[in-house]
Design an enzyme around this catalytic site. Structure first.
Site, PDB file in Angstrom:
ATOM      1  N   CYS A 115      41.219  26.688  44.722  1.00 26.78           N
ATOM      2  CA  CYS A 115      41.726  28.054  44.883  1.00 26.78           C
ATOM      3  C   CYS A 115      41.747  28.393  46.374  1.00 26.78           C
ATOM      4  O   CYS A 115      40.711  28.355  47.043  1.00 26.78           O
ATOM      5  CB  CYS A 115      40.851  29.033  44.107  1.00 26.78           C
ATOM      6  N   ASP A 170      37.655  24.956  25.410  1.00 30.67           N
ATOM      7  CA  ASP A 170      39.003  24.453  25.690  1.00 30.67           C
ATOM      8  C   ASP A 170      39.134  23.089  25.022  1.00 30.67           C
ATOM      9  O   ASP A 170      38.408  22.146  25.353  1.00 30.67           O
ATOM     10  CB  ASP A 170      39.238  24.332  27.196  1.00 30.67           C
ATOM     11  N   CYS A 191      37.633  34.410  41.081  1.00 23.09           N
ATOM     12  CA  CYS A 191      38.176  35.599  41.749  1.00 23.09           C
ATOM     13  C   CYS A 191      39.364  36.197  41.014  1.00 23.09           C
ATOM     14  O   CYS A 191      39.807  37.297  41.350  1.00 23.09           O
ATOM     15  CB  CYS A 191      38.583  35.261  43.181  1.00 23.09           C
ATOM     16  N   GLU A 228      41.099  29.038  21.313  1.00 25.35           N
ATOM     17  CA  GLU A 228      42.517  29.345  21.504  1.00 25.35           C
ATOM     18  C   GLU A 228      43.277  29.143  20.207  1.00 25.35           C
ATOM     19  O   GLU A 228      42.945  28.259  19.403  1.00 25.35           O
ATOM     20  CB  GLU A 228      43.123  28.441  22.585  1.00 25.35           C
ATOM     21  N   ASP A 270      39.844  21.824  32.996  1.00 25.53           N
ATOM     22  CA  ASP A 270      39.375  22.186  31.655  1.00 25.53           C
ATOM     23  C   ASP A 270      38.208  23.172  31.717  1.00 25.53           C
ATOM     24  O   ASP A 270      38.139  24.106  30.904  1.00 25.53           O
ATOM     25  CB  ASP A 270      38.971  20.925  30.894  1.00 25.53           C
ATOM     26  N   CYS A 310      42.238  31.629  38.653  1.00 27.41           N
ATOM     27  CA  CYS A 310      40.879  31.241  39.022  1.00 27.41           C
ATOM     28  C   CYS A 310      39.868  32.039  38.203  1.00 27.41           C
ATOM     29  O   CYS A 310      39.979  33.257  38.088  1.00 27.41           O
ATOM     30  CB  CYS A 310      40.658  31.466  40.509  1.00 27.41           C
ATOM     31  N   CYS A 340      39.560  32.002  47.188  1.00 28.00           N
ATOM     32  CA  CYS A 340      38.106  32.040  47.329  1.00 28.00           C
ATOM     33  C   CYS A 340      37.525  30.702  47.764  1.00 28.00           C
ATOM     34  O   CYS A 340      36.324  30.604  48.031  1.00 28.00           O
ATOM     35  CB  CYS A 340      37.443  32.484  46.020  1.00 28.00           C
TER      36      CYS A 340
END
Length: 400
Positions: free
Chosen positions: A350, A194, A334, A277, A360, A331, A353
């Site tokens: 989250c 990233d 999960c 990306e 990042d 996430c 979970c």
């Protein structure tokens, strides 16, 4: 997957020409520039609907016949090989332009060839017969033996060499050689990356790589450009300021490229698959607040270096996922999707979970998962659980 036995690569070295050699190189650059511009003028003068002259016809008009005229008689003072190569390079530029127009060439937009300027980067290419390498010195036709800083040995005999003078007044030799892909055992199966501004790259392994700080150099460049704008055009002071600014910009580029080179080399050597990306950099630079920082981050350069280095090592691959993949919206543990987050939120919790994520690091793990997805699998955004409720809780806010 099949790999080529050999591939072409460029090896660049710094050279230090003498004063007389600098004069001869200036003549060579000027002649190549004039031949390119004369040929471009002839092509533009062709009426619409008429056939353009071929490379052979342009060489005859702009080199052979031009040498017989008084206005271009000085073309005979330099080697004929770089002049012919300048015409061939113009032909390649036209081919790339029309291939892009027809959709045969992908990548960035290729525009119509433009005239070369005296203050821009100068170059001249020698084919075999116009140069030779003896006793660690490179001989260029009608220029002489160049003192070369051999930072590394050439892997094979070069097929051509390009002598370059950048805007900062530095001279380089760029050789085209054939190299054989090497074998190396990867440490990891893959890694997701990233890219960011304050942190150049966040890896799916949890490591964060920061770029070298060049803010002090950036302030000097901006101050120098303000002085350059106030200098009188054509004066010696303006020329000295221009060279000083060009040297600082070259130093900044070298720092960024060195950082990206080392990072790309490590990523490709240690991982069998590198996932990145497809960032819309041209759209991001429209943000006036971050345009300069984004432009100098070198995201595209890092991607290009990774792709080039992956070809030099067998069993290496660089994958690029879609820019529309919502890697920061769900996430990585999960798969619960919480939706868009403000850029100021750097850490999320989250609620499905109970895992707390660094923004990042979570995105880099999702990038890796998207890159390893099968080709017949649907986009991850369509298979993740959807929820209209708030699925995350900001736990820390930082300014980017």
């Amino acid at each position: 997957m099949q790999y080529n036995a050999y591939m072409k690569a460029r090896y660049q070295y710094r050279i230090y020409p003498t004063t007389n050699q600098q004069v001869e190189l200036a003549k060579l650059f000027g002649c190549c520039r004039v031949v390119w511009n004369d040929a471009l003028v002839l092509v533009k003068a062709v009426p619409k609907g008429k056939q353009w002259p071929s490379n052979a016809e342009l060489q005859k008009l702009c080199i052979t016949q031009a040498k017989k005229t008084e206005a271009r008689s000085w073309l005979s003072e330099v080697s004929n090989i770089p002049l012919q190569q300048s015409i061939q390079d113009l032909g390649v530029a036209f081919k790339n332009f029309f291939d892009y127009r027809k959709g045969k060439r992908e990548g960035r937009r290729i525009g119509f060839p433009r005239f070369k300027k005296k203050m821009s980067r100068q170059s001249a290419r020698f084919r075999k017969g116009g140069f030779s390498i003896k006793a660690e010195k490179v001989y260029l036709a009608k220029v002489g033996d160049m003192q070369t800083k051999w930072s590394r040995p050439l892997p094979s005999e070069p097929s051509s060499v390009t002598v370059i003078k950048d805007c900062a007044g530095r001279y380089f030799l760029s050789f085209v050689v054939e190299v054989e892909p090497t074998e190396a055992e990867p440490k990891n199966q893959g890694v997701g990356i990233d890219l960011g501004l304050e942190t150049l790259a966040t890896l799916s392994t949890g490591e964060k790589v920061k770029a070298r700080d060049t803010s002090d150099l950036d302030l000097k460049i901006r101050k120098g450009k303000r002085k350059l704008a106030r200098a009188v055009k054509g004066s010696k002071r303006r020329e000295s300021l221009r060279v000083a600014v060009a040297r600082m910009e070259a130093k900044q580029r070298d720092i960024r490229r060195d950082c990206n080179q080392k990072l790309a080399t490590r990523l490709v050597r240690e991982n069998s698959v590198v996932v990145l990306e497809d960032l819309n950099v041209s759209g991001m630079v429209k943000n006036r607040t971050l345009a300069r920082t984004i432009s100098r981050a070198g995201w595209r350069q890092l991607r290009t270096l990774c792709e080039a280095k992956a070809k030099m090592i067998n069993e290496r691959e660089v994958r690029v996922i879609s820019r529309w993949e919502p890697t920061s919206q769900y996430c990585s543990c999960c798969g619960y999707r919480w939706g868009k987050l403000d850029l100021s939120i750097r850490s999320v919790l989250c609620l499905n979970c109970g895992t707390e994520h660094d923004r990042d690091k979570n995105a880099s793990k999702n990038i890796k998962a998207a890159g390893h997805a099968d080709s017949n699998r649907q986009a991850l955004s369509s298979v993740r659980p959807q929820s209209g409720a708030v699925a995350c809780l900001p736990t820390q806010q930082e300014a980017i």
